[in-house]
Design a protein around this motif. Structure first.
Motif, PDB file in Angstrom:
ATOM      1  N   VAL A 109       1.408   4.327  -3.043  1.00  0.00           N
ATOM      2  CA  VAL A 109       1.238   5.772  -2.893  1.00  0.00           C
ATOM      3  C   VAL A 109       2.249   6.508  -3.770  1.00  0.00           C
ATOM      4  O   VAL A 109       1.914   7.462  -4.493  1.00  0.00           O
ATOM      5  CB  VAL A 109       1.408   6.200  -1.420  1.00  0.00           C
ATOM      6  N   VAL A 118     -11.206   8.052  -0.405  1.00  0.00           N
ATOM      7  CA  VAL A 118     -10.077   7.735   0.473  1.00  0.00           C
ATOM      8  C   VAL A 118     -10.539   7.568   1.921  1.00  0.00           C
ATOM      9  O   VAL A 118     -10.156   6.616   2.616  1.00  0.00           O
ATOM     10  CB  VAL A 118      -8.993   8.829   0.380  1.00  0.00           C
ATOM     11  N   ARG A 158      -4.214  11.397  -8.126  1.00  0.00           N
ATOM     12  CA  ARG A 158      -3.205  11.671  -7.093  1.00  0.00           C
ATOM     13  C   ARG A 158      -3.816  11.552  -5.694  1.00  0.00           C
ATOM     14  O   ARG A 158      -3.190  11.042  -4.765  1.00  0.00           O
ATOM     15  CB  ARG A 158      -2.590  13.043  -7.307  1.00  0.00           C
ATOM     16  N   GLY A 171       0.806  -1.216   0.000  1.00  0.00           N
ATOM     17  CA  GLY A 171       0.000   0.000   0.000  1.00  0.00           C
ATOM     18  C   GLY A 171       0.836   1.261   0.000  1.00  0.00           C
ATOM     19  O   GLY A 171       0.567   2.204  -0.761  1.00  0.00           O
ATOM     20  N   ILE A 172       1.860   1.298   0.845  1.00  0.00           N
ATOM     21  CA  ILE A 172       2.745   2.463   0.903  1.00  0.00           C
ATOM     22  C   ILE A 172       3.517   2.610  -0.406  1.00  0.00           C
ATOM     23  O   ILE A 172       3.713   3.711  -0.924  1.00  0.00           O
ATOM     24  CB  ILE A 172       3.704   2.349   2.108  1.00  0.00           C
ATOM     25  N   ASN A 188       1.434   7.973  -7.807  1.00  0.00           N
ATOM     26  CA  ASN A 188       1.588   9.407  -8.066  1.00  0.00           C
ATOM     27  C   ASN A 188       2.658   9.681  -9.113  1.00  0.00           C
ATOM     28  O   ASN A 188       2.577  10.656  -9.859  1.00  0.00           O
ATOM     29  CB  ASN A 188       1.918  10.140  -6.755  1.00  0.00           C
ATOM     30  N   MET A 220      -4.234   4.059  -0.821  1.00  0.00           N
ATOM     31  CA  MET A 220      -3.809   2.690  -1.125  1.00  0.00           C
ATOM     32  C   MET A 220      -3.513   1.826   0.110  1.00  0.00           C
ATOM     33  O   MET A 220      -3.888   0.648   0.141  1.00  0.00           O
ATOM     34  CB  MET A 220      -2.592   2.703  -2.048  1.00  0.00           C
ATOM     35  N   PRO A 221      -2.848   2.349   1.161  1.00  0.00           N
ATOM     36  CA  PRO A 221      -2.629   1.498   2.341  1.00  0.00           C
ATOM     37  C   PRO A 221      -3.935   1.013   2.959  1.00  0.00           C
ATOM     38  O   PRO A 221      -4.020  -0.119   3.437  1.00  0.00           O
ATOM     39  CB  PRO A 221      -1.869   2.427   3.304  1.00  0.00           C
ATOM     40  N   TYR A 249      -6.608   9.804  -4.996  1.00  0.00           N
ATOM     41  CA  TYR A 249      -7.053   8.420  -4.849  1.00  0.00           C
ATOM     42  C   TYR A 249      -5.925   7.516  -4.350  1.00  0.00           C
ATOM     43  O   TYR A 249      -6.136   6.666  -3.472  1.00  0.00           O
ATOM     44  CB  TYR A 249      -7.569   7.904  -6.195  1.00  0.00           C
ATOM     45  N   PHE A 250      -4.734   7.696  -4.884  1.00  0.00           N
ATOM     46  CA  PHE A 250      -3.616   6.828  -4.515  1.00  0.00           C
ATOM     47  C   PHE A 250      -3.173   7.009  -3.068  1.00  0.00           C
ATOM     48  O   PHE A 250      -2.502   6.131  -2.520  1.00  0.00           O
ATOM     49  CB  PHE A 250      -2.434   7.051  -5.468  1.00  0.00           C
ATOM     50  N   LEU A 251      -3.538   8.118  -2.439  1.00  0.00           N
ATOM     51  CA  LEU A 251      -3.209   8.301  -1.029  1.00  0.00           C
ATOM     52  C   LEU A 251      -3.922   7.269  -0.152  1.00  0.00           C
ATOM     53  O   LEU A 251      -3.488   7.002   0.974  1.00  0.00           O
ATOM     54  CB  LEU A 251      -3.589   9.720  -0.579  1.00  0.00           C
TER      55      LEU A 251
END
Length: 451
Positions: free
Chosen positions: A113, A204, A142, A109-110, A117, A148-149, A144-146
């Motif tokens: 991110v 998110v 950008r 997940g990290i 991006n 992911m974790p 949305y990907f925050l």
């Protein structure tokens, strides 16, 4: 008595068909509810932020799926390992699987991110995203990907719950998260006029809610699948087994979405109206996919537990029952969607041109969707037996390879939306047939080894 027993299902003994349905219904409802909440995203942004914002969000769907399905597919490895450990009552091994699953989810997940991006702008340009929406699409991705974790820990945690037969609690958590998402969208988009920023932020935050609820469930669980944050680690051997089973599934999903992204880029060449119409129709098709995916996950979970105790004859029955479920469920839903396509698409957009494009999509893809279900479900059962490479190769050739062939050799000569969409059911027929042959060969192999 273990208070979690009411959520567990004995997949290796007793009546089969009724248990498959009991397991699959919450999965199907979970997926459909998730899509319903996502549909609210699209409806809100389409109605209150304009067609350009609707197209901007829609243009990111295939690309986001390419980026995340590789890692989400790896969670299938957790499902298979945990199912086998639970069936054989190996509590120590189950504990290692649970905590390695969470360690892996956080790591991936990290990683996503930063990777997500980094590739956003170049990938959108590569997909020929129209200039009038590319900035909004980039902004949406950008943000949305925050999340992911949160997305990864939810998927890996729910994979553990599915392995022990629990599909109800993940559904409850999605309902709570989805309701939060709807309220956040309404507030951020309608009240604060944040457009795609509001939709992305709401997504998110809702992913955070589902992730926390799933982790809390496992932390309160008694027995082998109890989760303790302090014990999160990555066991190298288990990590390797998870990748051996899950990575081919993830690569398969990723490459299929690469072909979908290629189709999306071809649709982008028809302009913003076509993108918006395709976005609305794909959201509708998504309900059918979630229904068939619920049966795929059911077949995978039941097969993994029965493979754990070497009950392969029952796996044959699981496959047959799942084929019947796919045909009945997907054909019914497909005909229903086709019958009411105009009314349903009208919810997403009032523009008649957008609706017309959506109907082209629905008329070609929805009715034969049972073929897609069978194509996905058979390799799910095969993976449950521990074989993941063979179905991946077949899927890549039958779906990805065929669609590349179609786009570059057929679509270039017949440049219409209809010629793009027809590639879907043709690839389903080819791949589903090959997957059934693969299953039969591998089962014969198992029988010869056991003889």
């Amino acid at each position: 008595m273990n208070k979690n027993n009411k959520y567990e299902i004995d997949m290796v003994n007793g009546p089969l068909f009724s248990k498959l349905i009991i397991f699959a219904i919450p999965l199907a409802l979970s997926g459909m509810l998730q899509l319903l909440f996502n549909a609210v995203d699209i409806i809100v942004v389409g109605r209150f932020a304009g067609s350009d914002s609707l197209a901007a969000v829609g243009a990111t769907t295939s690309l986001i799926n390419v980026c995340i399905t590789l890692f989400v597919g790896i969670s299938m490895g957790v499902n298979v390992l945990a199912g086998g450990a639970f069936a054989t009552k190996d509590e120590d091994y189950m504990q290692e699987i649970v905590h390695t699953a969470y360690g892996t989810a956080l790591l991936l997940g990290i990683m996503m991110v930063f990777v997500g991006n980094g590739i956003t702008r170049p990938a959108l340009m590569l997909m020929k995203t129209p200039a009038d929406i590319i900035s909004k699409s980039e902004l949406y991705m950008r943000i949305y990907f925050l999340g992911m974790p949160f997305l990864m820990t939810y998927n890996f945690g729910s994979a553990v719950l599915r392995a022990i037969g629990d599909t109800k609690r993940p559904m409850y958590y999605l309902i709570v998260a989805g309701i939060c998402n709807v309220f956040l969208n309404l507030i951020l988009v309608i009240v604060f006029h944040l457009g795609v920023i509001g939709v992305a932020a709401g997504t998110v935050l809702s992913q955070f809610v589902s992730s926390i609820l799933t982790a809390r469930c496992l932390m309160k669980a008694e027995g082998s699948y109890h989760f303790d944050v302090r014990k999160i680690r990555i066991n190298g051997s288990i990590f390797g087994h998870i990748l051996r089973i899950g990575l081919p599934a993830g690569l398969q999903s990723m490459l299929v979405n690469v072909s979908n992204a290629l189709i999306q880029s071809s649709i982008n060449s028809f302009g913003t109206v076509a993108i918006a119409g395709n976005t609305a129709a794909n959201n509708l098709n998504g309900f059918l996919y979630m229904a068939c995916n619920s049966i795929t996950q059911t077949g995978l979970s039941f097969a993994s537990q029965n493979a754990g105790v070497k009950n392969y004859k029952r796996i044959d029955k699981i496959l047959g029952a799942c084929v019947v479920l796919e045909i009945v469920l997907e054909t019914s839903l497909g005909v229903l969607c086709y019958t009411f396509a105009h009314q349903i698409l009208g919810i997403y957009s009032a523009d008649p041109k957008v609706i017309a494009v959506g109907i082209i999509n629905v008329s070609i893809i929805c009715v034969p969707y049972a073929l897609c279900g069978i194509m996905d479900m058979v390799p799910g059962v095969t993976r449950g037996m521990g074989y993941s490479i063979q179905p991946m190769i077949i899927h890549i050739i039958g779906v990805v390879g065929f669609r590349f062939f179609w786009i570059f050799l057929i679509f270039t000569h017949v440049h219409t939306l209809e010629s793009l969409y027809i590639s879907y059911p043709i690839s389903w027929i080819i791949t589903a047939s090959a997957q059934l042959v693969c299953y039969y060969i591998l089962r014969r192999k198992i029988e010869s080894v056991m003889a």
